[in-house]
Design a protein around this motif. Structure first.
Motif, PDB file in Angstrom:
ATOM      1  N   PHE A   1      14.596  -9.064  51.560  1.00 43.30           N
ATOM      2  CA  PHE A   1      13.267  -8.704  52.051  1.00 43.30           C
ATOM      3  C   PHE A   1      12.573  -7.803  51.046  1.00 43.30           C
ATOM      4  CE2 PHE A   1      15.976  -5.434  54.042  1.00 43.30           C
ATOM      5  CZ  PHE A   1      15.307  -4.262  53.701  1.00 43.30           C
ATOM      6  N   THR A   2      11.249  -7.846  51.126  1.00 43.38           N
ATOM      7  CA  THR A   2      10.392  -7.010  50.285  1.00 43.38           C
ATOM      8  C   THR A   2       9.413  -6.317  51.212  1.00 43.38           C
ATOM      9  OG1 THR A   2      10.545  -8.512  48.400  1.00 43.38           O
ATOM     10  CG2 THR A   2       8.644  -7.050  48.449  1.00 43.38           C
ATOM     11  N   HIS A   3       9.174  -5.041  50.943  1.00 46.86           N
ATOM     12  CA  HIS A   3       8.177  -4.359  51.770  1.00 46.86           C
ATOM     13  C   HIS A   3       7.350  -3.417  50.903  1.00 46.86           C
ATOM     14  CE1 HIS A   3       6.240  -3.072  55.353  1.00 46.86           C
ATOM     15  NE2 HIS A   3       6.609  -1.816  55.206  1.00 46.86           N
ATOM     16  N   VAL A   4       6.073  -3.347  51.232  1.00 47.90           N
ATOM     17  CA  VAL A   4       5.176  -2.435  50.525  1.00 47.90           C
ATOM     18  C   VAL A   4       4.614  -1.437  51.527  1.00 47.90           C
ATOM     19  CG1 VAL A   4       3.267  -4.083  50.749  1.00 47.90           C
ATOM     20  CG2 VAL A   4       3.121  -2.279  49.043  1.00 47.90           C
TER      21      VAL A   4
ATOM     22  N   VAL B   1       9.450   3.182  53.384  1.00 46.55           N
ATOM     23  CA  VAL B   1       9.203   1.779  53.026  1.00 46.55           C
ATOM     24  C   VAL B   1      10.491   0.971  53.178  1.00 46.55           C
ATOM     25  CG1 VAL B   1       8.558   0.216  51.145  1.00 46.55           C
ATOM     26  CG2 VAL B   1       7.278   2.325  51.488  1.00 46.55           C
ATOM     27  N   ALA B   2      11.609   1.520  52.731  1.00 42.65           N
ATOM     28  CA  ALA B   2      12.893   0.810  52.857  1.00 42.65           C
ATOM     29  C   ALA B   2      13.261   0.632  54.328  1.00 42.65           C
ATOM     30  CB  ALA B   2      13.988   1.582  52.119  1.00 42.65           C
ATOM     31  N   GLN B   3      13.089   1.696  55.127  1.00 37.25           N
ATOM     32  CA  GLN B   3      13.446   1.610  56.555  1.00 37.25           C
ATOM     33  C   GLN B   3      12.523   0.639  57.294  1.00 37.25           C
ATOM     34  OE1 GLN B   3      13.213   5.809  57.463  1.00 37.25           O
ATOM     35  NE2 GLN B   3      15.440   6.049  57.325  1.00 37.25           N
ATOM     36  N   ASP B   4      11.224   0.725  57.024  1.00 37.73           N
ATOM     37  CA  ASP B   4      10.290  -0.188  57.702  1.00 37.73           C
ATOM     38  C   ASP B   4      10.563  -1.628  57.302  1.00 37.73           C
ATOM     39  OD1 ASP B   4       9.096   1.888  58.995  1.00 37.73           O
ATOM     40  OD2 ASP B   4       7.236   1.859  57.831  1.00 37.73           O
ATOM     41  N   GLY B   5      10.828  -1.864  56.012  1.00 33.26           N
ATOM     42  CA  GLY B   5      11.122  -3.220  55.549  1.00 33.26           C
ATOM     43  C   GLY B   5      12.348  -3.787  56.243  1.00 33.26           C
ATOM     44  N   ALA B   6      13.370  -2.954  56.404  1.00 29.60           N
ATOM     45  CA  ALA B   6      14.601  -3.405  57.070  1.00 29.60           C
ATOM     46  C   ALA B   6      14.343  -3.694  58.548  1.00 29.60           C
ATOM     47  CB  ALA B   6      15.688  -2.338  56.914  1.00 29.60           C
ATOM     48  N   LYS B   7      13.542  -2.839  59.189  1.00 24.71           N
ATOM     49  CA  LYS B   7      13.249  -3.048  60.616  1.00 24.71           C
ATOM     50  C   LYS B   7      12.421  -4.313  60.819  1.00 24.71           C
ATOM     51  CE  LYS B   7      13.543   1.795  61.931  1.00 24.71           C
ATOM     52  NZ  LYS B   7      12.790   3.032  62.108  1.00 24.71           N
ATOM     53  N   ILE B   8      11.482  -4.578  59.932  1.00 22.50           N
ATOM     54  CA  ILE B   8      10.702  -5.814  60.032  1.00 22.50           C
ATOM     55  C   ILE B   8      11.625  -7.008  59.818  1.00 22.50           C
ATOM     56  CG2 ILE B   8       8.899  -7.194  58.908  1.00 22.50           C
ATOM     57  CD1 ILE B   8       7.518  -4.448  58.273  1.00 22.50           C
ATOM     58  N   TYR B   9      12.509  -6.903  58.831  1.00 24.39           N
ATOM     59  CA  TYR B   9      13.461  -7.982  58.567  1.00 24.39           C
ATOM     60  C   TYR B   9      14.320  -8.253  59.806  1.00 24.39           C
ATOM     61  CZ  TYR B   9      17.773 -10.133  56.938  1.00 24.39           C
ATOM     62  OH  TYR B   9      18.862 -10.946  56.819  1.00 24.39           O
TER      63      TYR B   9
ATOM     64  N   ASP C   1       2.310  -4.867  61.402  1.00 20.51           N
ATOM     65  CA  ASP C   1       1.098  -4.057  61.552  1.00 20.51           C
ATOM     66  C   ASP C   1       1.406  -2.612  61.923  1.00 20.51           C
ATOM     67  OD1 ASP C   1      -0.343  -6.263  61.003  1.00 20.51           O
ATOM     68  OD2 ASP C   1      -0.782  -6.756  63.087  1.00 20.51           O
ATOM     69  N   ALA C   2       2.617  -2.359  62.406  1.00 23.41           N
ATOM     70  CA  ALA C   2       2.946  -1.018  62.886  1.00 23.41           C
ATOM     71  C   ALA C   2       3.408  -0.103  61.759  1.00 23.41           C
ATOM     72  CB  ALA C   2       4.033  -1.100  63.952  1.00 23.41           C
ATOM     73  N   THR C   3       3.500  -0.618  60.534  1.00 18.23           N
ATOM     74  CA  THR C   3       4.043   0.204  59.458  1.00 18.23           C
ATOM     75  C   THR C   3       2.969   1.101  58.874  1.00 18.23           C
ATOM     76  OG1 THR C   3       3.613  -1.464  57.803  1.00 18.23           O
ATOM     77  CG2 THR C   3       5.782  -1.505  58.844  1.00 18.23           C
TER      78      THR C   3
END
Ligand code: FES
Length: 136
Positions: free
Chosen positions: A30-33, A116-124, A131-133
């Protein structure tokens, strides 16, 4: 002879000028910004998982010395960490890595990469809406 906190300041400048794990992964799970809404600085994190465990990680982005050094230091710690352990990380984790006192004004800079890492993992994992990030 530099004092303890001078050494940590040198470490922050070193990680800012020569960030570790800077770049992209060819095949991320996963990738998250995410951005610091106060200043608009952004960090993108690529994570490669092996099951529940972080196998590899890269980041890129622009920001102040604290946010970039924190991203460099944090991403150096992440390989071998499970997603559960990632979620347990908090601002103290980052402050300990940076080794200096962080003012309330700079705390969002310090925790940007971690968030960013935690949100990306939770989205994954389907536990967070894209939208909640936000780093608010
Ligand atoms: Fe933008 Fe620090 S001033 S992340």
């Amino acid at each position: 002879m530099p004092s303890g906190s001078d050494l940590y300041r040198e470490q922050i400048i070193d990680h800012y000028k020569r960030p570790r794990n800077y770049g992209e992964l060819a095949d991320p799970t996963f990738t998250h910004v995410g951005e610091n809404p106060v200043c608009g600085d952004e960090i993108t994190i690529d994570v490669k998982l092996d099951g529940e465990t972080i196998e590899d990680v890269r980041f890129r982005g622009d920001g102040c010395a604290i946010s970039q050094a924190a991203a460099s230091l944090l991403t150096s710690e992440l390989p071998g960490v499970t997603l559960s352990e990632l979620y347990e990380m908090d601002r103290d984790t980052v402050v300990d890595l940076l080794g200096v006192d962080i003012s309330p004004m700079r705390m969002k800079c310090a925790v940007l990469a971690e968030k960013v890492a935690q949100d990306g993992a939770k989205i994954y994992e389907g536990e967070l809406d894209v939208d909640a990030t936000t780093t608010e």
